[in-house]
Every structure is written in structure tokens, then in C-alpha cells.
Design an enzyme around this catalytic site. Structure first.
Site, short mmCIF file in Angstrom:
data_model
loop_
_atom_site.label_atom_id
_atom_site.label_comp_id
_atom_site.label_asym_id
_atom_site.label_seq_id
_atom_site.Cartn_x
_atom_site.Cartn_y
_atom_site.Cartn_z
N GLY A 40 0.82 -1.21 0.00
CA GLY A 40 0.00 0.00 0.00
C GLY A 40 0.85 1.25 0.00
CB ALA A 41 4.33 1.75 -1.04
N GLY A 44 -1.14 7.58 1.51
CA GLY A 44 -1.27 7.59 2.96
C GLY A 44 -0.02 7.19 3.72
N GLY A 46 1.48 4.33 3.98
CA GLY A 46 2.44 3.52 3.22
C GLY A 46 3.36 4.37 2.38
CB SER A 173 -6.55 -0.42 14.05
OG SER A 173 -7.59 0.48 14.42
CE1 TYR A 220 -9.13 -0.98 8.82
CE2 TYR A 220 -9.92 -0.34 10.99
CZ TYR A 220 -8.94 -0.32 10.02
OH TYR A 220 -7.76 0.35 10.25
#
Length: 262
Positions: A40-41, A44, A46, A173, A220
Site C-alpha cells: 500500500g505504498a 497515505g 504507506g 489499530s 475492519y
């Protein structure tokens, strides 16, 4: 598990300006820098993680992203140093894509071991009234946030144990931790129950790991519980044997990132 590298398409990567240097890692010379994968780079947390690592001069970053062209554009837009990164396709919603990524990564890096793995990518679908599904039939939040990363870590551990000071980090999280304000006072609470959903196969039409009715926000949170349980168990089982440090972290609520696009 056998991975037939020569049956896959050539690795997808973005070369820096030093492509005429001695051929190391697909034509990119990295010297003594540590090799890191960040999922996920392209946005955000990442993106900022990848950029910070590149800017130290001590790391060469593999940007593992869904959209390779977007990843390249982001690296240029945010001024990632030339010859500090490469962009490879990884779709965590497809277990075959995870396997293909690992095969391509191994072909790209050759015998050099991976030093660090940062499992950051995630989806959050709190407003969806009905579940969406991964290519393999798993609920999307659990499939991307947990199952895809679980497989990725499992496939890369044998390689990472060859590196000194290797580390695997999975972004957690507090929403998945019920003894916190964010996880305990904000409903729905994370709750895997007795894993009845997983016991029944965990695939379409079964969306939740506890086997109950679908709830996007809870899906989630449940996936984050699974992330943190995985880190604890990986460290317990493999740290002494492999030397790899497995850890989780919570960066705080960064509400302007793409995680909140839904």
C-alpha cells in the site's frame, strides 16, 4: 509450496537513473542498503513510510501496490530519490497475485534476502450494506487486511530469516482492541466469537469470522484483531528460530488518507 518463477511475466519495476551500474536487483545498484517491502505504498501511511525510508539512504524500497503506474507517478510526485525504490504489482484481494508478487520479488532480488516487510495496505468499508468479495471469495476487509498479508508473510519468512536483524511489521489499530477508548467505547466492537464463520469456510456467502450478520465497520475491526493476533503468534513461533522480529504498531487516526475514502 512451489512457485514457478519462469512461468510468470517479467518483474514489474521502475528503474532509477543508475541503470548502467553493475547489475544488482534487476539493474538497480543498491550497495549495502537494506531491502524493504511496503504494501500500500502509493498513498497515505504507506507512501510516507516508503518515502521516509528512501530518504534515509539506508534502504531500498519495493513499493507493493495495486496500480503500478500510479505507484510510479506517486514516487515521482513526492520526490522519492532516484534509484531508491522499485514498483511491483500486488493485489492483496487475490491470493494468486500474492504468490505472483513473491515469485517476481525473488526473481528481481535474486539471492539477496529481504530484510524488512511492512504490511500496511488496508481497506475500510463501514458504509457498505452488503459485503464485497475477494477473488477467492472472502469478505474484502478480512481478505485484504488479514488473509493477503498472512499469506505474504508466510511466503517471505524463509527468505527473511537469511537476513540479519530482519523485521516484519503489521499495522494494527486500537479499534480492534476492546480495552481502549477507540475499540471499547465505539460500536460495533471487534469480536471474533468462536470463529464460527471461519469454521464454516469463511467464504461467500459467509462474510464474518464470527458467523454473524455482515457489518462493514466490524469487519475492519475484526481484521485488525486478526492482524495483531498473527503478529503475536508469529513472534512466539518463529522469532527464536529465525531471528525475525514480528511487531505491530498503531500510527494514530490519520483521517485524510485514502483508508477513509468510503
Amino acid at each position: 509450496m512451489s512457485l514457478e518463477v519462469d512461468m510468470l511475466p517479467p518483474p514489474i519495476y521502475e528503474k532509477g537513473t543508475d541503470s548502467e551500474s553493475p547489475k544488482v536487483l534487476g539493474g538497480i545498484k543498491i550497495g549495502l542498503r537494506k531491502l524493504v517491502v511496503v504494501t500500500g505504498a502509493s498513498s497515505g501511511l504507506g507512501r510516507e513510510c516508503a518515502k521516509a525510508l528512501c530518504n534515509t539512504g539506508n534502504y531500498f524500497v519495493v513499493m507493493a501496490v495495486r496500480d503500478v503506474e500510479k505507484g510510479k507517478a506517486v514516487a515521482k510526485k513526492y520526490n522519492f530519490p532516484d534509484n531508491s525504490y522499485t514498483v511491483m504489482k500486488l493485489e492483496l484481494a487475490s491470493l494468486q497475485s500474492v504468490r505472483d508478487f513473491v515469485a517476481n520479488l525473488k526473481a528481481f532480488k535474486s539471492a539477496r534476502p529481504l530484510t524488512h516487510l511492512v504490511c500496511n495496505a488496508a481497506v475500510y468499508l463501514p458504509k457498505e450494506p452488503k459485503p464485497s468479495w475477494t477473488d477467492d471469495g472472502y469478505e474484502m476487509s478480512m481478505g485484504v487486511n488479514h488473509l493477503g498479508h498472512f499469506l505474504l508473510a508466510q511466503l517471505l519468512i524463509p527468505d527473511m530469516q537469511k537476513a540479519k536483524g530482519a523485521r516484519c511489521v503489521i499495522v494494527g489499530s486500537i479499534t480492534g482492541n476492546t480495552n481502549t477508548v477507540g475499540g471499547g467505547l465505539v460500536y460495533p466492537k471487534a469480536d471474533l466469537g468462536l470463529l464460527k464463520g471461519m469454521e464454516q469456510g469463511g467464504k461467500n456467502p459467509i462474510a464474518m469470522m464470527d458467523g454473524k450478520k455482515y457489518d462493514g465497520a466490524k469487519a475492519y475491526k475484526d481484521s485488525k484483531v486478526m492482524n495483531m493476533m498473527t503478529v503475536s503468534e508469529l513472534h512466539r513461533r518463529y522469532h527464536k528460530k529465525t531471528g525475525i522480529t514480528f511487531s505491530s504498531m498503531y500510527p494514530g487516526c490519520i483521517a485524510e488518507t485514502q483508508l477513509f475514502r468510503e
